[in-house]
Design a protein around this motif. Structure first.
Motif, PDB file in Angstrom:
ATOM      1  N   MET A   2       3.455  -6.767   9.331  1.00 22.20           N
ATOM      2  CA  MET A   2       4.230  -7.989   9.556  1.00 22.20           C
ATOM      3  C   MET A   2       4.150  -8.945   8.366  1.00 22.20           C
ATOM      4  SD  MET A   2       3.578  -9.126  13.507  1.00 22.20           S
ATOM      5  CE  MET A   2       4.628 -10.573  13.297  1.00 22.20           C
ATOM      6  N   SER A   3       3.013  -8.936   7.681  1.00 24.21           N
ATOM      7  CA  SER A   3       2.760  -9.935   6.652  1.00 24.21           C
ATOM      8  C   SER A   3       3.394  -9.613   5.308  1.00 24.21           C
ATOM      9  CB  SER A   3       1.246 -10.114   6.465  1.00 24.21           C
ATOM     10  OG  SER A   3       0.637 -10.522   7.670  1.00 24.21           O
ATOM     11  N   VAL A   4       3.545  -8.333   5.006  1.00 27.84           N
ATOM     12  CA  VAL A   4       4.088  -7.935   3.705  1.00 27.84           C
ATOM     13  C   VAL A   4       5.602  -7.829   3.800  1.00 27.84           C
ATOM     14  CG1 VAL A   4       4.051  -6.209   1.887  1.00 27.84           C
ATOM     15  CG2 VAL A   4       1.978  -6.684   3.168  1.00 27.84           C
ATOM     16  N   LYS A   5       6.280  -8.662   3.053  1.00 24.74           N
ATOM     17  CA  LYS A   5       7.739  -8.704   3.100  1.00 24.74           C
ATOM     18  C   LYS A   5       8.360  -7.618   2.236  1.00 24.74           C
ATOM     19  CE  LYS A   5       7.206 -12.302   5.616  1.00 24.74           C
ATOM     20  NZ  LYS A   5       7.338 -12.176   7.080  1.00 24.74           N
ATOM     21  N   PRO A   6       9.604  -7.238   2.512  1.00 17.54           N
ATOM     22  CA  PRO A   6      10.294  -6.236   1.696  1.00 17.54           C
ATOM     23  C   PRO A   6      10.342  -6.651   0.227  1.00 17.54           C
ATOM     24  CG  PRO A   6      11.514  -6.665   3.720  1.00 17.54           C
ATOM     25  CD  PRO A   6      10.419  -7.685   3.659  1.00 17.54           C
ATOM     26  N   GLY A   7      10.103  -5.692  -0.663  1.00 15.42           N
ATOM     27  CA  GLY A   7      10.134  -5.988  -2.090  1.00 15.42           C
ATOM     28  C   GLY A   7       8.824  -6.501  -2.635  1.00 15.42           C
ATOM     29  N   THR A   8       7.817  -6.665  -1.767  1.00 20.18           N
ATOM     30  CA  THR A   8       6.500  -7.115  -2.216  1.00 20.18           C
ATOM     31  C   THR A   8       5.447  -6.107  -1.779  1.00 20.18           C
ATOM     32  OG1 THR A   8       6.037  -8.370  -0.195  1.00 20.18           O
ATOM     33  CG2 THR A   8       7.203  -9.527  -1.973  1.00 20.18           C
ATOM     34  N   SER A   9       4.242  -6.307  -2.266  1.00 22.84           N
ATOM     35  CA  SER A   9       3.131  -5.455  -1.858  1.00 22.84           C
ATOM     36  C   SER A   9       1.888  -6.323  -1.742  1.00 22.84           C
ATOM     37  CB  SER A   9       2.879  -4.339  -2.898  1.00 22.84           C
ATOM     38  OG  SER A   9       2.375  -4.889  -4.097  1.00 22.84           O
ATOM     39  N   LEU A  10       0.819  -5.738  -1.246  1.00 20.20           N
ATOM     40  CA  LEU A  10      -0.421  -6.494  -1.082  1.00 20.20           C
ATOM     41  C   LEU A  10      -1.035  -6.903  -2.411  1.00 20.20           C
ATOM     42  CD1 LEU A  10      -2.127  -4.579   1.858  1.00 20.20           C
ATOM     43  CD2 LEU A  10      -1.126  -6.865   1.914  1.00 20.20           C
ATOM     44  N   THR A  11      -0.563  -6.294  -3.503  1.00 17.68           N
ATOM     45  CA  THR A  11      -1.123  -6.627  -4.819  1.00 17.68           C
ATOM     46  C   THR A  11      -0.130  -7.365  -5.709  1.00 17.68           C
ATOM     47  OG1 THR A  11      -0.469  -4.455  -5.677  1.00 17.68           O
ATOM     48  CG2 THR A  11      -2.687  -4.651  -4.764  1.00 17.68           C
ATOM     49  N   SER A  12       1.065  -7.652  -5.177  1.00 14.12           N
ATOM     50  CA  SER A  12       2.103  -8.234  -6.028  1.00 14.12           C
ATOM     51  C   SER A  12       1.835  -9.673  -6.425  1.00 14.12           C
ATOM     52  CB  SER A  12       3.456  -8.153  -5.307  1.00 14.12           C
ATOM     53  OG  SER A  12       3.427  -8.923  -4.113  1.00 14.12           O
ATOM     54  N   SER A  13       0.932 -10.360  -5.724  1.00 18.27           N
ATOM     55  CA  SER A  13       0.679 -11.771  -6.020  1.00 18.27           C
ATOM     56  C   SER A  13      -0.513 -11.983  -6.937  1.00 18.27           C
ATOM     57  CB  SER A  13       0.458 -12.541  -4.712  1.00 18.27           C
ATOM     58  OG  SER A  13       1.606 -12.475  -3.904  1.00 18.27           O
ATOM     59  N   GLY A  14      -1.092 -10.905  -7.434  1.00 13.92           N
ATOM     60  CA  GLY A  14      -2.205 -11.052  -8.356  1.00 13.92           C
ATOM     61  C   GLY A  14      -3.558 -10.896  -7.684  1.00 13.92           C
ATOM     62  N   VAL A  15      -4.602 -11.088  -8.488  1.00 11.98           N
ATOM     63  CA  VAL A  15      -5.964 -10.849  -8.025  1.00 11.98           C
ATOM     64  C   VAL A  15      -6.508 -12.000  -7.175  1.00 11.98           C
ATOM     65  CG1 VAL A  15      -8.347 -10.474  -8.775  1.00 11.98           C
ATOM     66  CG2 VAL A  15      -6.463  -9.387  -9.999  1.00 11.98           C
ATOM     67  N   LYS A  16      -6.156 -13.239  -7.533  1.00  9.71           N
ATOM     68  CA  LYS A  16      -6.726 -14.392  -6.838  1.00  9.71           C
ATOM     69  C   LYS A  16      -6.466 -14.388  -5.331  1.00  9.71           C
ATOM     70  CE  LYS A  16      -7.483 -18.141 -10.134  1.00  9.71           C
ATOM     71  NZ  LYS A  16      -7.085 -19.519 -10.510  1.00  9.71           N
ATOM     72  N   PRO A  17      -5.203 -14.224  -4.896  1.00 10.35           N
ATOM     73  CA  PRO A  17      -4.974 -14.205  -3.453  1.00 10.35           C
ATOM     74  C   PRO A  17      -5.729 -13.085  -2.742  1.00 10.35           C
ATOM     75  CG  PRO A  17      -2.914 -14.526  -4.619  1.00 10.35           C
ATOM     76  CD  PRO A  17      -3.932 -14.168  -5.654  1.00 10.35           C
ATOM     77  N   ILE A  18      -5.869 -11.940  -3.410  1.00 11.70           N
ATOM     78  CA  ILE A  18      -6.616 -10.829  -2.818  1.00 11.70           C
ATOM     79  C   ILE A  18      -8.065 -11.226  -2.592  1.00 11.70           C
ATOM     80  CG2 ILE A  18      -7.464  -8.482  -3.179  1.00 11.70           C
ATOM     81  CD1 ILE A  18      -4.935  -7.922  -4.791  1.00 11.70           C
ATOM     82  N   PHE A  19      -8.680 -11.772  -3.648  1.00  9.62           N
ATOM     83  CA  PHE A  19     -10.096 -12.167  -3.558  1.00  9.62           C
ATOM     84  C   PHE A  19     -10.288 -13.267  -2.523  1.00  9.62           C
ATOM     85  CE2 PHE A  19     -13.436 -15.144  -4.851  1.00  9.62           C
ATOM     86  CZ  PHE A  19     -14.543 -14.304  -4.774  1.00  9.62           C
ATOM     87  N   PHE A  20      -9.475 -14.323  -2.629  1.00  7.94           N
ATOM     88  CA  PHE A  20      -9.612 -15.444  -1.704  1.00  7.94           C
ATOM     89  C   PHE A  20      -9.326 -15.013  -0.268  1.00  7.94           C
ATOM     90  CE2 PHE A  20      -8.538 -18.682  -5.254  1.00  7.94           C
ATOM     91  CZ  PHE A  20      -9.885 -18.769  -5.584  1.00  7.94           C
ATOM     92  N   GLY A  21      -8.292 -14.179  -0.074  1.00  7.77           N
ATOM     93  CA  GLY A  21      -7.937 -13.740   1.271  1.00  7.77           C
ATOM     94  C   GLY A  21      -9.015 -12.889   1.916  1.00  7.77           C
ATOM     95  N   LEU A  22      -9.533 -11.902   1.175  1.00 10.95           N
ATOM     96  CA  LEU A  22     -10.597 -11.056   1.714  1.00 10.95           C
ATOM     97  C   LEU A  22     -11.879 -11.848   1.958  1.00 10.95           C
ATOM     98  CD1 LEU A  22     -10.166  -7.747  -0.347  1.00 10.95           C
ATOM     99  CD2 LEU A  22      -9.726  -8.084   2.090  1.00 10.95           C
ATOM    100  N   ALA A  23     -12.196 -12.752   1.020  1.00  9.90           N
ATOM    101  CA  ALA A  23     -13.392 -13.587   1.180  1.00  9.90           C
ATOM    102  C   ALA A  23     -13.236 -14.500   2.388  1.00  9.90           C
ATOM    103  CB  ALA A  23     -13.633 -14.402  -0.083  1.00  9.90           C
TER     104      ALA A  23
END
Length: 300
Positions: free
Chosen positions: A142-163
């Motif tokens: 539900m969260s990942v929109k068409p044309g994007t991926s879980l890594t498309s926004s860079g490293v910071k959102p990944i780190f902050f989101g998982l943390a």
């Protein structure tokens, strides 16, 4: 319904109250800012938690259990990690990756299950593990929109989101550990006592922080006391139900069933914001429902 299954309606009530609180806080951000709107759930929720505990004490006649060292350690852990989780979530959202942040923070049930197993010895069956995985995959879809991926926004959102998801998970484990460490009382009185301590600690921490570093947001929250009371009440109500759920079953069960909050938020967006539901979102909803169904079947 047997006592062992009471955590199901309790968790659903918590998710509904939290959906309402989130909507109220979202409106408050427009007038008092993100930090100010965030802290009202603690500052204005604390008096309602105290009132609820006092009423329970009068009605049931149960003595409010006193804290011990283990309880205080768990309660402080829960209070601090919940604040840190919220701060990390907001930091990730400032990177303008709301949907991706949602996906990573909603990995919380998986992390709760792992932390609960390691720190509290909470039992996790294969069926429960499958239910958690299916429901979480629905949120990711539900969260990942068409044309994007879980890594498309860079490293910071990944780190902050998982943390953020990890700290939310630790908060759930901390509060459940605090409830279980109290020596006496019914699940209801132990949950309510833990909530009062948790909100009290968070209120104290945030008042000191805002007093030192963001007095403008603090004063703005005082001026907007009427809508803040509504957010505080809904926040305390949601927390009351969350904590009762933690007293009755594992944090993994509660936080997995709590993913229905995503469906409730979607319904609110569709009803009041006229947002259409895409096929991807519909598929994600079906996965969440399937995961929740598997979780409930695993309790039989």
């Amino acid at each position: 319904m047997t006592t062992s299954l009471l955590w199901i309606p309790v968790t659903l009530a918590a998710a509904a109250a939290q959906t309402g609180r989130n909507a109220t806080q979202r409106r408050l951000t427009e007038t008092i800012g993100t930090v100010g709107a965030t802290q009202v759930r603690f500052l204005y929720g604390f008096p309602f938690a105290l009132l609820a505990l006092a009423v329970m004490n009068l009605v049931t006649g149960e003595v409010v259990p006193g804290p011990n060292a283990t309880f205080l350690t768990y309660a402080l852990t829960g209070a601090v990690t919940q604040i840190l989780a919220t701060a990390l979530m907001l930091a990730a959202m400032r990177e303008r990756a709301f949907s991706v942040v949602t996906a990573y923070t909603k990995t919380e049930p998986v992390q709760v299950a792992l932390f609960g197993l390691v720190l509290l010895g909470d039992h996790l069956t294969p069926a429960m593990g499958l239910a958690i995985a299916v429901a979480t995959s629905g949120v990711l879809l539900m969260s990942v929109k068409p044309g994007t991926s879980l890594t498309s926004s860079g490293v910071k959102p990944i780190f902050f989101g998982l943390a953020s998801g990890a700290f939310f998970a630790l908060a759930a484990i901390g509060f459940r550990g605090a409830i279980l460490s109290l020596d006496e009382g019914s699940p209801l009185i132990r949950a309510s006592t833990t909530l009062v301590w948790g909100l009290g600690l968070q209120t104290t921490i945030l008042l000191i922080w805002l007093g030192l570093f963001d007095r403008k947001a603090l004063m703005a929250s005082f001026k907007a006391w009427r809508p803040s009371l509504g957010a505080g009440f809904l926040g305390a109500l949601a927390s009351q139900f969350w904590f009762i759920g933690f007293a009755l079953t594992t944090a993994a069960n509660v936080r997995t069933l709590a993913l229905v909050e995503v469906l409730m938020a979607q319904a609110v967006s569709h009803r009041f914001l006229a947002q259409a539901t895409t096929r991807r979102e519909l598929a994600g909803m079906l996965l969440i429902l399937a995961g929740v169904g598997l979780l409930l079947l695993a309790q039989r």
